[in-house]
Design an enzyme around this catalytic site. Structure first.
Site, PDB file in Angstrom:
ATOM      1  N   ALA A   1     -80.465  12.710 -36.735  1.00  0.00           N
ATOM      2  CA  ALA A   1     -79.401  12.411 -35.767  1.00  0.00           C
ATOM      3  C   ALA A   1     -79.263  13.445 -34.656  1.00  0.00           C
ATOM      4  O   ALA A   1     -78.245  13.497 -33.987  1.00  0.00           O
ATOM      5  CB  ALA A   1     -78.061  12.204 -36.478  1.00  0.00           C
ATOM      6  N   ALA A   2     -80.306  14.242 -34.424  1.00  0.00           N
ATOM      7  CA  ALA A   2     -80.258  15.183 -33.290  1.00  0.00           C
ATOM      8  C   ALA A   2     -80.068  14.420 -31.984  1.00  0.00           C
ATOM      9  O   ALA A   2     -79.243  14.778 -31.140  1.00  0.00           O
ATOM     10  CB  ALA A   2     -81.534  16.020 -33.233  1.00  0.00           C
ATOM     11  N   GLY A   3     -80.841  13.343 -31.837  1.00  0.00           N
ATOM     12  CA  GLY A   3     -80.746  12.551 -30.612  1.00  0.00           C
ATOM     13  C   GLY A   3     -79.366  11.920 -30.451  1.00  0.00           C
ATOM     14  O   GLY A   3     -78.834  11.858 -29.336  1.00  0.00           O
ATOM     15  N   ASP A   4     -78.781  11.456 -31.534  1.00  0.00           N
ATOM     16  CA  ASP A   4     -77.446  10.846 -31.450  1.00  0.00           C
ATOM     17  C   ASP A   4     -76.394  11.890 -31.093  1.00  0.00           C
ATOM     18  O   ASP A   4     -75.449  11.607 -30.345  1.00  0.00           O
ATOM     19  CB  ASP A   4     -77.091  10.160 -32.777  1.00  0.00           C
ATOM     20  CG  ASP A   4     -78.028   8.991 -33.068  1.00  0.00           C
ATOM     21  OD1 ASP A   4     -78.485   8.351 -32.112  1.00  0.00           O
ATOM     22  OD2 ASP A   4     -78.297   8.738 -34.262  1.00  0.00           O
TER      23      ASP A   4
END
Ligand code: ADP
Length: 306
Positions: free
Chosen positions: A242-245
């Site tokens: 979930a880095a991108g989120d």
């Protein structure tokens, strides 16, 4: 406060940690099991709420125990869930096997997410009052398109994360203001591996693109400006789930406050870098005070958008 609506998925991630993933027909004994609230929509909603946004979620959970916990997790993060439906049947689940080398294999069962087929008047009214609508591709494509087209008609900025990667209908791209793929999604969409070239190709279809590049940061490109890269803080990553989120949620908050795009990207990179240093998805997403402490504060005052 920046008002953000997320039209997206909620999933319970069912994660088994094993030394080696089983082959077909084989049974292996796992080391640990965890249930972790996730789904790209819910993750972006929690990230934006932690970053200081006023966030509402449109989507669906099932009338099972996971649904209760998914809703409670969103509410505990301050996400408004009045328009998150509870439907007959199971919540969305992601069945994940993580091996000792950090590799994973995932089966996603959409469950309740698959029932979100159209928007109603309440959803439209919520979107009409938002500063931005965040979209991903874990709900039926028809409702994602409807959401983007509705927001465009209402003059609300649309931010699309094109994940999981798939070809996008022209109607969806035409209603997207900011497209935020990671480098793999950008390559899948364009057939071009180099992120700068992929961004240029995508600008034929959307006015603004941010391609996230993992530890290498994020690339910004818009029509009539030189593309630029904002580096990621150098950190020791323990879990990049979930880095991108986290990045998208924080970016939407900063842009919604009218921050210049370079500052908004640096602030979002700081948020994402904080999240990768901690285990988990929503539980790893930093609060505004933590992002401000690491980056320097956004004033919270609106400035002229660039
Ligand atoms: P996704 O999680 O969607 O695959 P990325 O891997 O591109 O997306 O990561 C999104 C953002 O998270 C990056 O642009 C960067 O800001 C941050 N990030 C990811 N991995 C790291 C890392 N190892 N160190 C610092 N920041 C990272």
């Amino acid at each position: 406060m920046t008002s953000i609506v997320v039209l997206g998925s909620t999933n319970m991630d069912l994660v088994a940690f094993v030394s080696r993933a089983p082959a077909r027909g084989e049974t292996v004994t796992g080391r640990e099991f965890r249930t972790i609230p996730g789904g790209k929509g819910a993750n972006q909603a929690v990230a934006a709420a932690h970053a200081g946004g006023d966030v509402s979620m449109i989507g669906a959970v099932g009338n099972d125990e996971f649904g209760v916990r998914l809703r409670a997790t969103l509410e505990a993060s301050g996400v408004e869930t009045d328009l998150l439906r509870t439907v007959e049947g199971p919540s969305g689940t992601a069945h994940i096997v993580v091996d000792d080398e950090g590799g994973n294999a995932i089966v996603v069962v959409p469950g309740a997410n698959g029932t979100v087929s159209s928007l109603d008047h309440g959803d439209e009214a919520l979107i009409a009052n938002a500063g931005a609508l965040l979209l991903q591709l874990e709900l039926p494509l028809s409702v994602v398109v409807e959401g983007a087209v509705t927001a465009r008609r209402l003059g609300v900025r649309t931010v699309l994360t094109p994940a999981p990667a798939q070809q996008l209908p022209a109607e969806l791209l035409a209603a997207t203001d900011l497209l935020v793929p990671n480098e793999h999604e950008a390559a899948a969409l364009t057939g071009v591996a180099d992120p700068r070239s992929a961004a240029t190709a995508l600008l034929a279809q959307v006015p603004e693109v941010v391609i996230t590049l993992g530890a290498a940061g994020a690339l910004y490109a818009a029509r009539d400006t030189e593309p630029f890269t904002v580096p990621a803080p150098r950190v020791r990553a323990v879990d990049t789930t979930a880095a991108g989120d986290t990045f998208v949620g924080a970016l939407a908050v900063a842009l919604g406050e009218g921050r210049p795009v370079r500052e908004a990207m640096a602030w979002a990179s700081t948020a994402a870098a904080l999240s990768v240093q901690r285990e988990g998805a929503s539980s790893s997403m930093p609060y505004r005070s933590e992002i401000d402490a690491a980056h320097g504060p956004l004033s919270g005052q609106e400035v002229d958008a660039v």
